[in-house]
Design a protein around this motif. Sequence first.
Motif, short mmCIF file in Angstrom:
data_model
loop_
_atom_site.label_atom_id
_atom_site.label_comp_id
_atom_site.label_asym_id
_atom_site.label_seq_id
_atom_site.Cartn_x
_atom_site.Cartn_y
_atom_site.Cartn_z
N GLY A 165 0.79 -1.22 0.00
CA GLY A 165 0.00 0.00 0.00
C GLY A 165 0.82 1.26 0.00
N ILE A 166 2.15 1.11 0.06
CA ILE A 166 3.04 2.25 0.09
C ILE A 166 4.21 1.99 -0.85
CG2 ILE A 166 4.19 1.29 2.14
CD1 ILE A 166 4.85 4.11 3.03
N PRO A 167 4.56 2.93 -1.72
CA PRO A 167 5.70 2.72 -2.62
C PRO A 167 7.00 2.61 -1.82
CG PRO A 167 4.35 4.59 -3.33
CD PRO A 167 3.88 4.21 -1.96
N MET A 168 7.96 1.87 -2.37
CA MET A 168 9.22 1.67 -1.67
C MET A 168 9.92 3.00 -1.36
SD MET A 168 11.35 -0.40 -0.30
CE MET A 168 10.83 -2.01 -0.86
N ALA A 169 9.87 3.93 -2.30
CA ALA A 169 10.52 5.22 -2.08
C ALA A 169 9.93 5.94 -0.88
CB ALA A 169 10.41 6.09 -3.33
N GLU A 170 8.60 5.88 -0.75
CA GLU A 170 7.94 6.52 0.38
C GLU A 170 8.25 5.80 1.68
OE1 GLU A 170 3.38 7.63 1.77
OE2 GLU A 170 3.84 7.35 -0.36
N LEU A 171 8.35 4.48 1.62
CA LEU A 171 8.69 3.71 2.81
C LEU A 171 10.08 4.09 3.33
CD1 LEU A 171 8.04 1.42 4.83
CD2 LEU A 171 9.05 -0.17 3.18
N TRP A 172 11.02 4.22 2.40
CA TRP A 172 12.37 4.60 2.82
C TRP A 172 12.38 5.98 3.46
CZ3 TRP A 172 15.16 0.86 3.88
CH2 TRP A 172 15.35 -0.24 3.03
N GLU A 173 11.53 6.89 2.96
CA GLU A 173 11.44 8.21 3.56
C GLU A 173 10.97 8.13 5.01
OE1 GLU A 173 9.05 10.84 1.25
OE2 GLU A 173 10.37 10.77 -0.51
N LEU A 174 10.02 7.21 5.27
CA LEU A 174 9.54 7.01 6.64
C LEU A 174 10.61 6.41 7.54
CD1 LEU A 174 5.93 5.57 6.12
CD2 LEU A 174 6.53 7.81 7.04
N MET A 175 11.39 5.50 6.97
CA MET A 175 12.37 4.78 7.77
C MET A 175 13.67 5.56 7.97
SD MET A 175 12.11 0.79 6.61
CE MET A 175 10.74 -0.24 7.11
N ALA A 176 14.01 6.43 7.05
CA ALA A 176 15.31 7.12 7.10
C ALA A 176 15.56 7.81 8.44
CB ALA A 176 15.42 8.11 5.94
N PRO A 177 14.60 8.58 8.99
CA PRO A 177 14.86 9.22 10.28
C PRO A 177 15.11 8.23 11.40
CG PRO A 177 12.95 10.21 9.20
CD PRO A 177 13.28 8.96 8.44
N ILE A 178 14.47 7.07 11.31
CA ILE A 178 14.68 6.06 12.35
C ILE A 178 16.13 5.62 12.38
CG2 ILE A 178 14.12 3.68 13.02
CD1 ILE A 178 11.27 4.19 12.02
N TYR A 179 16.70 5.40 11.20
CA TYR A 179 18.08 4.94 11.12
C TYR A 179 19.08 6.04 11.49
CZ TYR A 179 16.74 0.45 9.15
OH TYR A 179 16.21 -0.80 8.97
N THR A 180 18.73 7.29 11.21
CA THR A 180 19.66 8.38 11.51
C THR A 180 19.55 8.88 12.95
OG1 THR A 180 18.07 10.00 10.64
CG2 THR A 180 19.74 9.15 9.11
N GLU A 181 18.36 8.74 13.54
CA GLU A 181 18.14 9.29 14.88
C GLU A 181 18.25 8.26 16.00
OE1 GLU A 181 14.33 11.14 14.70
OE2 GLU A 181 14.89 12.49 13.04
N ALA A 182 18.18 6.98 15.68
CA ALA A 182 18.24 5.94 16.72
C ALA A 182 19.58 5.99 17.44
CB ALA A 182 18.03 4.57 16.10
N THR A 183 19.54 5.81 18.75
CA THR A 183 20.76 5.89 19.54
C THR A 183 21.60 4.62 19.45
OG1 THR A 183 19.51 5.14 21.49
CG2 THR A 183 19.74 7.52 21.15
N ASP A 184 20.94 3.49 19.18
CA ASP A 184 21.65 2.23 19.02
C ASP A 184 20.72 1.24 18.31
OD1 ASP A 184 19.83 1.39 20.99
OD2 ASP A 184 21.32 1.52 22.59
N ASP A 185 21.18 0.01 18.12
CA ASP A 185 20.37 -0.98 17.41
C ASP A 185 19.07 -1.28 18.13
OD1 ASP A 185 22.16 -1.19 15.34
OD2 ASP A 185 23.16 -2.98 16.11
N ALA A 186 19.12 -1.36 19.44
CA ALA A 186 17.91 -1.67 20.21
C ALA A 186 16.88 -0.55 20.04
CB ALA A 186 18.25 -1.85 21.68
N ASP A 187 17.34 0.68 20.07
CA ASP A 187 16.43 1.81 19.88
C ASP A 187 15.86 1.81 18.46
OD1 ASP A 187 15.15 4.28 20.53
OD2 ASP A 187 16.73 5.36 19.45
N ARG A 188 16.70 1.47 17.48
CA ARG A 188 16.23 1.39 16.09
C ARG A 188 15.12 0.36 15.96
NH1 ARG A 188 17.32 -2.42 12.68
NH2 ARG A 188 19.13 -3.13 13.87
#
Length: 289
Positions: free
Chosen positions: A91-114
């Motif tokens: 229901g969501i294009p891959m490009a849009e999904l990556w946009e949603l996920m990108a902040p998670i990967y850049t802002e997470a403090t560690d793997d557990a937080d991610r």
Amino acid sequence: MPDPGGPAETVAGGRRFGLVLGGGGVAGVAWHTGVLCGLADAGVDVTSADLLVGTSAGATVAAQVAGGRALDELFTRQVDPTTLATELRPGIPMAELWELMAPIYTEATDDADRRKRLGALALSADTVEEPVRRRVIEARLEGLDWVGDRLRVVVVGAATGDRRVLDASSGVDLVDAVTASCAVPGVWPPVTIDGSRYIDGGVWSVANVDLAVGCHRVLVLAPLVDPTVHDDIAGLGDGVRVELVAPDDASVAAFGADVLDPVSREPSARAGRVQGRDVARRVAALVAD
């Protein structure tokens, strides 16, 4: 039940040959199938591996292999356009999904937080209902159940971010286990198992190669490769022979822009089959060792 994070308990008795199948969407399911068929075409059948570790797309194929499905039958399913009706378009294009996920990967403090952030994304996403998605996986497995004790399916707790390794002793329906392992955050709904909700095993690691600890020879098929794959391979220990097969240029091109789009199945399966034949010599050397 298996220890959620204890790979040492998932390979009993020093199994010798492990087959690890990683995540990669619908294209990954097709590519895995094609590579296994290509290897078999060349006389190298690896489906009798002592251990099968399946993550996300790899969980589908590992369950099919463990259940005794013929490779040619599985390949035909991937290239037959009439079977597309059993799949769902994301229901969501891959490009849009990556946009949603990108902040998670850049802002997470560690793997557990991610992992917890990805779980929160999964729990809040507007997706199809669980039973609707489950029917897709049920069609892929076509009545299969756990057979023997060699299959491991990886899922991740949506609320906790903890890994759980499911097998025949877990008391979990195989379709539920595989559906959870394939529950891409933001795309498909988390799956309810034993009162808790679980998401894609790739949230922990794209292939969870570390679960092959105790094997002397390991074949890793990884539609997607990230540093966790190489780190896990190194962690298997000295003296363990490992062959890593990742998509070649032709397979990457076949995947297209969206590995979750069912239209990627046929080209990915065909490219994978050619690649399987191409890598058969080195895989044969691994199996024969």
